[in-house]
Design a protein around this motif. Structure first.
Motif, PDB file in Angstrom:
ATOM      1  N   GLN A 257       0.826  -1.205   0.000  1.00 56.35           N
ATOM      2  CA  GLN A 257       0.000   0.000   0.000  1.00 56.35           C
ATOM      3  C   GLN A 257       0.861   1.255   0.000  1.00 56.35           C
ATOM      4  N   GLU A 258       1.940   1.264   0.785  1.00 54.60           N
ATOM      5  CA  GLU A 258       2.833   2.426   0.810  1.00 54.60           C
ATOM      6  C   GLU A 258       3.465   2.648  -0.568  1.00 54.60           C
ATOM      7  N   TYR A 259       3.890   1.550  -1.199  1.00 51.51           N
ATOM      8  CA  TYR A 259       4.511   1.650  -2.521  1.00 51.51           C
ATOM      9  C   TYR A 259       3.518   2.224  -3.530  1.00 51.51           C
ATOM     10  N   ASN A 260       2.286   1.726  -3.502  1.00 49.47           N
ATOM     11  CA  ASN A 260       1.266   2.212  -4.435  1.00 49.47           C
ATOM     12  C   ASN A 260       0.924   3.685  -4.180  1.00 49.47           C
ATOM     13  N   THR A 261       0.944   4.093  -2.907  1.00 42.98           N
ATOM     14  CA  THR A 261       0.671   5.503  -2.588  1.00 42.98           C
ATOM     15  C   THR A 261       1.775   6.401  -3.140  1.00 42.98           C
ATOM     16  N   LEU A 262       3.019   5.982  -2.974  1.00 42.13           N
ATOM     17  CA  LEU A 262       4.141   6.752  -3.510  1.00 42.13           C
ATOM     18  C   LEU A 262       4.040   6.857  -5.025  1.00 42.13           C
ATOM     19  N   LEU A 263       3.714   5.754  -5.681  1.00 50.22           N
ATOM     20  CA  LEU A 263       3.559   5.767  -7.139  1.00 50.22           C
ATOM     21  C   LEU A 263       2.452   6.729  -7.552  1.00 50.22           C
ATOM     22  N   SER A 264       1.353   6.711  -6.816  1.00 53.31           N
ATOM     23  CA  SER A 264       0.214   7.572  -7.152  1.00 53.31           C
ATOM     24  C   SER A 264       0.584   9.042  -7.055  1.00 53.31           C
ATOM     25  N   GLU A 265       1.372   9.409  -6.032  1.00 51.36           N
ATOM     26  CA  GLU A 265       1.782  10.805  -5.877  1.00 51.36           C
ATOM     27  C   GLU A 265       2.700  11.238  -7.019  1.00 51.36           C
ATOM     28  N   ASP A 286      17.193  -4.924   9.981  1.00 49.09           N
ATOM     29  CA  ASP A 286      17.799  -5.339  11.251  1.00 49.09           C
ATOM     30  C   ASP A 286      16.798  -5.285  12.403  1.00 49.09           C
ATOM     31  N   LEU A 287      15.636  -4.655  12.171  1.00 47.91           N
ATOM     32  CA  LEU A 287      14.644  -4.511  13.234  1.00 47.91           C
ATOM     33  C   LEU A 287      13.593  -5.623  13.230  1.00 47.91           C
ATOM     34  N   VAL A 288      13.656  -6.541  12.249  1.00 52.99           N
ATOM     35  CA  VAL A 288      12.685  -7.636  12.194  1.00 52.99           C
ATOM     36  C   VAL A 288      13.420  -8.966  12.079  1.00 52.99           C
ATOM     37  N   ASP A 289      12.745 -10.060  12.452  1.00 53.47           N
ATOM     38  CA  ASP A 289      13.374 -11.381  12.389  1.00 53.47           C
ATOM     39  C   ASP A 289      13.166 -12.002  11.016  1.00 53.47           C
ATOM     40  N   ASP A 290      13.792 -13.155  10.812  1.00 57.49           N
ATOM     41  CA  ASP A 290      13.746 -13.816   9.510  1.00 57.49           C
ATOM     42  C   ASP A 290      12.342 -14.270   9.144  1.00 57.49           C
ATOM     43  N   ASP A 291      11.572 -14.719  10.122  1.00 57.63           N
ATOM     44  CA  ASP A 291      10.201 -15.146   9.825  1.00 57.63           C
ATOM     45  C   ASP A 291       9.372 -13.982   9.292  1.00 57.63           C
ATOM     46  N   THR A 292       9.576 -12.810   9.869  1.00 55.10           N
ATOM     47  CA  THR A 292       8.844 -11.624   9.401  1.00 55.10           C
ATOM     48  C   THR A 292       9.242 -11.259   7.984  1.00 55.10           C
ATOM     49  N   LEU A 293      10.545 -11.380   7.691  1.00 56.30           N
ATOM     50  CA  LEU A 293      10.999 -11.087   6.335  1.00 56.30           C
ATOM     51  C   LEU A 293      10.407 -12.053   5.331  1.00 56.30           C
ATOM     52  N   THR A 294      10.311 -13.315   5.715  1.00 53.52           N
ATOM     53  CA  THR A 294       9.716 -14.313   4.827  1.00 53.52           C
ATOM     54  C   THR A 294       8.260 -13.970   4.519  1.00 53.52           C
ATOM     55  N   GLN A 295       7.540 -13.515   5.537  1.00 52.41           N
ATOM     56  CA  GLN A 295       6.156 -13.127   5.346  1.00 52.41           C
ATOM     57  C   GLN A 295       6.045 -11.868   4.480  1.00 52.41           C
ATOM     58  N   LEU A 296       7.001 -10.940   4.672  1.00 51.11           N
ATOM     59  CA  LEU A 296       6.967  -9.697   3.901  1.00 51.11           C
ATOM     60  C   LEU A 296       7.102  -9.956   2.401  1.00 51.11           C
ATOM     61  N   LYS A 297       7.902 -10.951   2.049  1.00 50.41           N
ATOM     62  CA  LYS A 297       8.138 -11.226   0.634  1.00 50.41           C
ATOM     63  C   LYS A 297       6.853 -11.598  -0.100  1.00 50.41           C
ATOM     64  N   LYS A 298       5.886 -12.107   0.634  1.00 52.41           N
ATOM     65  CA  LYS A 298       4.608 -12.478   0.021  1.00 52.41           C
ATOM     66  C   LYS A 298       3.740 -11.246  -0.254  1.00 52.41           C
ATOM     67  N   GLU A 299       4.052 -10.130   0.421  1.00 50.51           N
ATOM     68  CA  GLU A 299       3.229  -8.927   0.289  1.00 50.51           C
ATOM     69  C   GLU A 299       3.812  -7.916  -0.697  1.00 50.51           C
ATOM     70  N   LEU A 300       4.987  -8.209  -1.243  1.00 52.27           N
ATOM     71  CA  LEU A 300       5.685  -7.206  -2.039  1.00 52.27           C
ATOM     72  C   LEU A 300       5.111  -7.068  -3.435  1.00 52.27           C
ATOM     73  N   PRO A 301       5.242  -5.876  -4.040  1.00 52.78           N
ATOM     74  CA  PRO A 301       4.826  -5.696  -5.438  1.00 52.78           C
ATOM     75  C   PRO A 301       5.612  -6.644  -6.342  1.00 52.78           C
ATOM     76  N   GLN A 302       4.972  -7.131  -7.388  1.00 50.24           N
ATOM     77  CA  GLN A 302       5.583  -8.137  -8.249  1.00 50.24           C
ATOM     78  C   GLN A 302       6.306  -7.547  -9.457  1.00 50.24           C
ATOM     79  N   LYS A 303       6.030  -6.292  -9.803  1.00 47.64           N
ATOM     80  CA  LYS A 303       6.558  -5.740 -11.044  1.00 47.64           C
ATOM     81  C   LYS A 303       7.781  -4.850 -10.846  1.00 47.64           C
ATOM     82  N   VAL A 304       8.394  -4.893  -9.698  1.00 51.32           N
ATOM     83  CA  VAL A 304       9.563  -4.056  -9.436  1.00 51.32           C
ATOM     84  C   VAL A 304      10.626  -4.888  -8.716  1.00 51.32           C
ATOM     85  N   PRO A 305      11.910  -4.761  -9.105  1.00 52.47           N
ATOM     86  CA  PRO A 305      12.969  -5.488  -8.395  1.00 52.47           C
ATOM     87  C   PRO A 305      13.035  -5.051  -6.938  1.00 52.47           C
ATOM     88  N   VAL A 306      13.276  -6.005  -6.032  1.00 47.18           N
ATOM     89  CA  VAL A 306      13.279  -5.731  -4.596  1.00 47.18           C
ATOM     90  C   VAL A 306      14.616  -6.155  -3.992  1.00 47.18           C
TER      91      VAL A 306
END
Length: 334
Positions: A257-265, A286-306
Motif C-alpha cells: 500500500q505504501e509503494y502504491n501511494t508513492l507511485l500515485s503521488e 535489522d529490526l525484524v526477524d527472519d520469519d517476518t521477512l519471509t512473510q513480507l516477501k509475500k506482500e511485495l509488489p511483483q513488477k519491481v525489483p526488490v
C-alpha cells in the motif's frame, strides 16, 4: 546545511542593454571641407547570459538580486569609429537550472553542463552610422540609425538537481541514513519526520572506479502532489533522476500500500515519472526477524525489483549498488 541556504526557485527582473546610436557625422578637415559622411556604428547592448557552474548547488546567491541590468552600447563617432559594446551580465547558476517565462510557463533555457552559456536576453543591436547610407545619388545622407532598445522581462529560475538516482519514500524511511553510509554525504539524521528539509547529493563509489550520484529528496506524504507537506516543493527534483529508488521500512504495516501511494503521488505530479527505472529497497531489516521477512516477501509488489537492506548493519548494500548500476546501464527502463 540549514534549509534557508537551499534556494531552488527565484524570480528576477532582467533588462538587456540598448544598442548605441549610429553617428551622423561628416568628415571636416582643413584640406577636405566636403569630406563626406564618416559616422561610425553604435555598439551592441549588453546581453543577459546564464552560465553553468558545477561549484554551485543552490540559487541562494540570486535570492536577493531582484533586478539585473546590462550596460547600454556606446554611440558611434565620426571617423568611422564604432562605439563600445555594453558589458554583458553573466549569471552563474547550478547545473540543472531552467529559465521560464512566468506568464506562459515557456522554458527559455536549460543549463546542464559546466561553463555552458545561454543568452537569456540579447542586447539591442547598435545603429548604423551615416557612412553606411551613402550612395552615388545621395552622397551626403543626413541619417543614421538609432540603436535597438534592450529587452526587459521577469524570469523564473528553477533548479532541478542532476542525479542518477532519486531516493523516494515517506518520512523516516531511512533515506538520509542510506545516503550517509553509501557516500560521503552527511545529511541530518534523527528519529522524527521531515529530518530532511533540503535535498542532499552524494557520490556513491562502485566497482572498477565507477560511481553514480544519489539525491535524497525530502519525504513525500500522501497528498504531496496537491501541495501537502514538503513533497510538492521538491518533487521537481525527481524529474531529473534516471532511476527512482523507493525506500520502505520492513516495519511498515502495509508495504504494498505504501509503494502504491508513492507511485500515485509521482504519477499525479508528472505521469512521465512512470517511465523511469524503478527499484524497491526494504530498509531497516535489522529490526525484524527472519520469519517476518519471509512473510513480507509475500506482500511485495511483483513488477519491481526488490532488495532487502539495513543501513545500520550494511546488509544488502552491495546487492543494492549492483541493482542500481544494472538499471542505470540498461537500454530500456524497467
Amino acid at each position: 546545511m540549514a534549509s534557508s541556504n537551499f534556494i531552488d526557485y527565484v524570480k528576477i527582473n532582467c533588462r538587456s542593454g540598448a544598442g548605441g546610436a549610429g553617428s551622423l557625422h561628416f568628415r571636416r578637415e582643413k584640406h577636405t571641407p566636403k569630406g563626406g559622411p564618416d559616422g561610425g556604428d553604435g555598439g551592441r547592448g549588453g546581453h543577459i547570459i546564464l552560465r553553468g557552474n558545477a561549484q554551485l548547488w543552490t540559487l541562494l546567491h540570486l535570492k536577493y538580486r531582484k533586478h539585473v541590468k546590462a550596460e547600454n552600447g556606446v554611440p558611434g563617432e565620426g571617423g568611422r569609429r564604432s562605439g563600445a559594446q555594453g558589458e554583458d551580465v553573466i549569471l552563474d547558476v547550478p547545473l540543472g537550472t531552467i529559465a521560464r517565462n512566468p506568464d506562459s510557463g515557456e522554458q527559455l533555457a536549460e543549463i546542464t553542463e559546466h561553463e555552458q552559456e545561454v543568452i537569456l536576453l540579447p542586447g539591442g543591436r547598435g545603429g548604423l552610422g551615416n557612412d553606411h547610407f551613402k550612395t552615388s545619388t545621395q552622397q551626403a545622407p543626413h541619417y543614421a540609425q538609432p540603436g535597438e532598445p534592450g529587452l526587459e522581462e521577469w524570469i523564473i529560475l528553477e533548479l532541478k538537481l542532476l542525479a542518477d538516482v532519486g531516493l523516494v519514500g515517506f518520512p523516516n524511511a531511512g533515506k538520509s541514513t542510506l545516503l550517509s553510509v553509501m557516500s560521503a554525504a552527511r545529511p541530518e539524521i534523527a528519529d522524527y519526520p521531515f529530518t530532511t528539509l533540503v535535498p542532499n547529493l552524494g557520490v556513491v563509489a562502485y566497482r572498477d572506479f565507477k560511481s553514480f550520484v544519489v539525491a535524497d529528496i525530502p519525504g513525500i506524504i500522501e497528498g504531496a502532489s496537491q501541495g501537502k507537506g514538503l513533497g510538492l516543493r521538491f518533487l521537481r527534483h525527481i524529474e531529473r533522476n534516471s532511476v527512482l529508488l523507493f525506500l520502505i521500512p520492513a516495519t511498515s504495516e502495509n508495504i504494498r500500500q505504501e509503494y502504491n501511494t508513492l507511485l500515485s503521488e509521482l504519477r499525479a505530479f508528472n505521469p512521465e515519472l512512470m517511465d523511469k527505472g524503478r527499484l524497491l529497497a526494504i530498509t531497516k531489516t535489522d529490526l525484524v526477524d527472519d520469519d517476518t521477512l519471509t512473510q513480507l516477501k509475500k506482500e511485495l509488489p511483483q513488477k519491481v525489483p526488490v532488495v532487502f537492506i539495513s543501513s545500520v548493519s550494511q546488509r544488502g548494500l552491495n546487492e543494492l549498488k549492483d541493482s542500481i548500476w544494472q538499471l542505470l546501464t540498461a537500454t530500456e527502463p524497467v
